[in-house]
Design a protein around this motif. Structure first.
Motif, PDB file in Angstrom:
ATOM      1  N   VAL A 178      44.939 -11.989  41.628  1.00 25.01           N
ATOM      2  CA  VAL A 178      45.728 -12.758  42.587  1.00 25.01           C
ATOM      3  C   VAL A 178      47.174 -12.797  42.104  1.00 25.01           C
ATOM      4  N   THR A 179      48.087 -12.211  42.886  1.00 22.67           N
ATOM      5  CA  THR A 179      49.488 -12.160  42.466  1.00 22.67           C
ATOM      6  C   THR A 179      50.231 -13.441  42.785  1.00 22.67           C
ATOM      7  N   ALA A 180      49.832 -14.098  43.863  1.00 23.73           N
ATOM      8  CA  ALA A 180      50.504 -15.325  44.294  1.00 23.73           C
ATOM      9  C   ALA A 180      49.562 -16.061  45.238  1.00 23.73           C
ATOM     10  N   LEU A 181      49.778 -17.364  45.363  1.00 22.25           N
ATOM     11  CA  LEU A 181      48.867 -18.215  46.109  1.00 22.25           C
ATOM     12  C   LEU A 181      49.653 -19.160  46.994  1.00 22.25           C
ATOM     13  N   ALA A 182      49.415 -19.105  48.303  1.00 27.52           N
ATOM     14  CA  ALA A 182      50.048 -20.045  49.237  1.00 27.52           C
ATOM     15  C   ALA A 182      48.950 -20.738  50.031  1.00 27.52           C
ATOM     16  N   GLN A 214      47.609 -19.845  36.902  1.00 24.01           N
ATOM     17  CA  GLN A 214      48.955 -19.638  36.376  1.00 24.01           C
ATOM     18  C   GLN A 214      49.869 -18.880  37.327  1.00 24.01           C
ATOM     19  N   VAL A 215      49.342 -18.360  38.428  1.00 22.94           N
ATOM     20  CA  VAL A 215      50.171 -17.563  39.325  1.00 22.94           C
ATOM     21  C   VAL A 215      51.145 -18.449  40.091  1.00 22.94           C
ATOM     22  N   PRO A 216      52.234 -17.884  40.593  1.00 20.97           N
ATOM     23  CA  PRO A 216      53.132 -18.668  41.456  1.00 20.97           C
ATOM     24  C   PRO A 216      52.368 -19.218  42.650  1.00 20.97           C
ATOM     25  N   ALA A 217      52.648 -20.470  42.986  1.00 22.36           N
ATOM     26  CA  ALA A 217      51.897 -21.131  44.057  1.00 22.36           C
ATOM     27  C   ALA A 217      52.852 -21.886  44.975  1.00 22.36           C
ATOM     28  N   LEU A 218      52.482 -21.907  46.243  1.00 28.81           N
ATOM     29  CA  LEU A 218      53.241 -22.635  47.249  1.00 28.81           C
ATOM     30  C   LEU A 218      52.273 -23.486  48.053  1.00 28.81           C
ATOM     31  N   VAL A 219      52.565 -24.768  48.158  1.00 30.01           N
ATOM     32  CA  VAL A 219      51.729 -25.704  48.912  1.00 30.01           C
ATOM     33  C   VAL A 219      52.549 -26.246  50.074  1.00 30.01           C
ATOM     34  N   LEU A 220      52.015 -26.116  51.285  1.00 35.09           N
ATOM     35  CA  LEU A 220      52.653 -26.653  52.485  1.00 35.09           C
ATOM     36  C   LEU A 220      51.694 -27.638  53.133  1.00 35.09           C
ATOM     37  N   HIS A 221      52.239 -28.740  53.657  1.00 35.65           N
ATOM     38  CA  HIS A 221      51.383 -29.765  54.237  1.00 35.65           C
ATOM     39  C   HIS A 221      52.122 -30.440  55.388  1.00 35.65           C
ATOM     40  N   GLY A 222      51.398 -30.724  56.464  1.00 36.97           N
ATOM     41  CA  GLY A 222      51.998 -31.371  57.615  1.00 36.97           C
ATOM     42  C   GLY A 222      51.946 -32.878  57.516  1.00 36.97           C
ATOM     43  N   SER A 223      53.026 -33.529  57.902  1.00 35.78           N
ATOM     44  CA  SER A 223      53.035 -34.995  57.882  1.00 35.78           C
ATOM     45  C   SER A 223      52.126 -35.568  58.967  1.00 35.78           C
ATOM     46  N   GLY A 224      51.732 -34.733  59.939  1.00 37.58           N
ATOM     47  CA  GLY A 224      50.805 -35.167  60.971  1.00 37.58           C
ATOM     48  C   GLY A 224      49.384 -34.707  60.736  1.00 37.58           C
ATOM     49  N   ASP A 225      49.057 -34.336  59.504  1.00 31.63           N
ATOM     50  CA  ASP A 225      47.707 -33.857  59.175  1.00 31.63           C
ATOM     51  C   ASP A 225      46.716 -35.014  59.304  1.00 31.63           C
ATOM     52  N   ASN A 226      45.734 -34.859  60.192  1.00 30.23           N
ATOM     53  CA  ASN A 226      44.731 -35.909  60.411  1.00 30.23           C
ATOM     54  C   ASN A 226      43.586 -35.869  59.410  1.00 30.23           C
ATOM     55  N   GLU A 227      43.493 -34.792  58.643  1.00 32.64           N
ATOM     56  CA  GLU A 227      42.360 -34.634  57.724  1.00 32.64           C
ATOM     57  C   GLU A 227      42.701 -35.077  56.309  1.00 32.64           C
ATOM     58  N   TYR A 228      43.759 -34.528  55.739  1.00 36.39           N
ATOM     59  CA  TYR A 228      44.095 -34.823  54.350  1.00 36.39           C
ATOM     60  C   TYR A 228      45.461 -35.508  54.257  1.00 36.39           C
ATOM     61  N   PRO A 229      45.531 -36.636  53.569  1.00 35.77           N
ATOM     62  CA  PRO A 229      46.823 -37.303  53.389  1.00 35.77           C
ATOM     63  C   PRO A 229      47.732 -36.471  52.497  1.00 35.77           C
ATOM     64  N   MET A 230      49.002 -36.758  52.573  1.00 36.24           N
ATOM     65  CA  MET A 230      49.983 -36.029  51.774  1.00 36.24           C
ATOM     66  C   MET A 230      49.674 -36.119  50.286  1.00 36.24           C
ATOM     67  N   ALA A 231      49.007 -37.178  49.871  1.00 38.37           N
ATOM     68  CA  ALA A 231      48.675 -37.348  48.452  1.00 38.37           C
ATOM     69  C   ALA A 231      47.814 -36.206  47.933  1.00 38.37           C
TER      70      ALA A 231
END
Length: 262
Positions: free
Chosen positions: A111-115, A197-214
């Motif tokens: 895995v070279t990168a993870l988003a 250890q690979v570069p990672a990017l996490v994106l999350h919606g403020s209107g996500d009904n399933e998982y809180p931003m935490a």
């Protein structure tokens, strides 16, 4: 579109969009399929070799027995093996993120990168799991018709979801039960995220009904090489589809920097 048998006899339906750029594997959300990635294929498919799979129990990929997301991660590697791809960047939304994280733990050298978008490294909250098991019972008893509107709103917000609801109406109760039990009973990998250890990017919606931003904040904190959390204002749970124009610049920039690996 094609089908290959991998991982001890599991059939997997996939699309290899071709291209000469670095390989990027696309992993869709719960109850979705390959078609979820149309915005990304259109946006940056010319620059990468995009591969999308239907995960077990979704689209054209069967789920004849019980399974977990570690199994699906191995399925994904099997597809890459079939295509002669040694290393790939991996993008996953929601359930696709569960699988992407497990791929990075199973074979980090591949895995070279993870988003990941709208996902969680943790197990399902107990209360949510109970609600989902009630949903299984309702689907088995009354079928999908009374439920698909609510599921669409929960996962997709205001996005026009008629095509997806048509697909969901054809989903047999036994298959729905199997894929939902896999989601509800999954293990946590948050405690192991430091191994990725690979570069990672996490994106999350403020209107996500399933998982809180935490959930997203915890994942970013646990990943050693994560970029700052990207918050998509009003983004729904399946935000790579519903808010494609918002996430695309971030995905493009991340892939340009990291998809080819070191």
């Amino acid at each position: 579109m094609a089908t290959v048998t991998v991982n001890g006899g599991q059939q997997v339906h996939f699309v290899d969009y071709g291209g000469d750029g670095p390989a990027v594997l696309l992993l869709h959300s719960f109850m979705m399929d390959i078609d979820m990635w149309e915005p990304q294929v259109e946006s940056f498919g010319a620059d990468y070799r995009l591969i999308a799979i239907d995960e077990r129990g979704h689209g054209g990929t069967p789920a004849d027995d019980d399974f977990d997301y570690w199994d699906v991660a191995r399925d994904a590697f099997g597809v890459l093996d079939h295509l002669g791809i040694e290393r790939a960047a991996v993008i996953g939304t929601s359930q696709g993120g569960f699988i992407a994280l497990r791929m990075a733990l199973l074979a980090p050298e591949r895995v070279t990168a993870l988003a990941v978008l709208g996902t969680s490294a943790e197990r399902e909250a107990e209360g949510t799991a109970t609600v989902y098991r009630h949903l299984i019972a309702a689907w088995l008893e009354a079928g999908p018709e009374p439920l698909v509107d609510g599921i669409a709103t929960f996962c997709l917000g205001d996005y026009e979801a008629s095509a997806w609801k048509t697909k969901w109406l054809k989903l047999p109760g036994e298959k729905f039960q199997r894929i939902m039990e896999t989601l509800v009973s999954r293990d946590s990998v948050l405690e192991r995220a430091g191994e990725i250890q690979v570069p990672a990017l996490v994106l999350h919606g403020s209107g996500d009904n399933e998982y809180p931003m935490a959930r997203a904040e915890s994942l970013v904190a646990a990943l050693p090489n994560a970029e700052p959390l990207v918050t998509v204002v009003s983004g729904a749970h399946f935000l790579s589809l519903t808010h494609a124009s918002d996430v695309q610049p971030h995905l493009k920039k991340f892939l340009e920097a990291h998809a080819a690996g070191k």
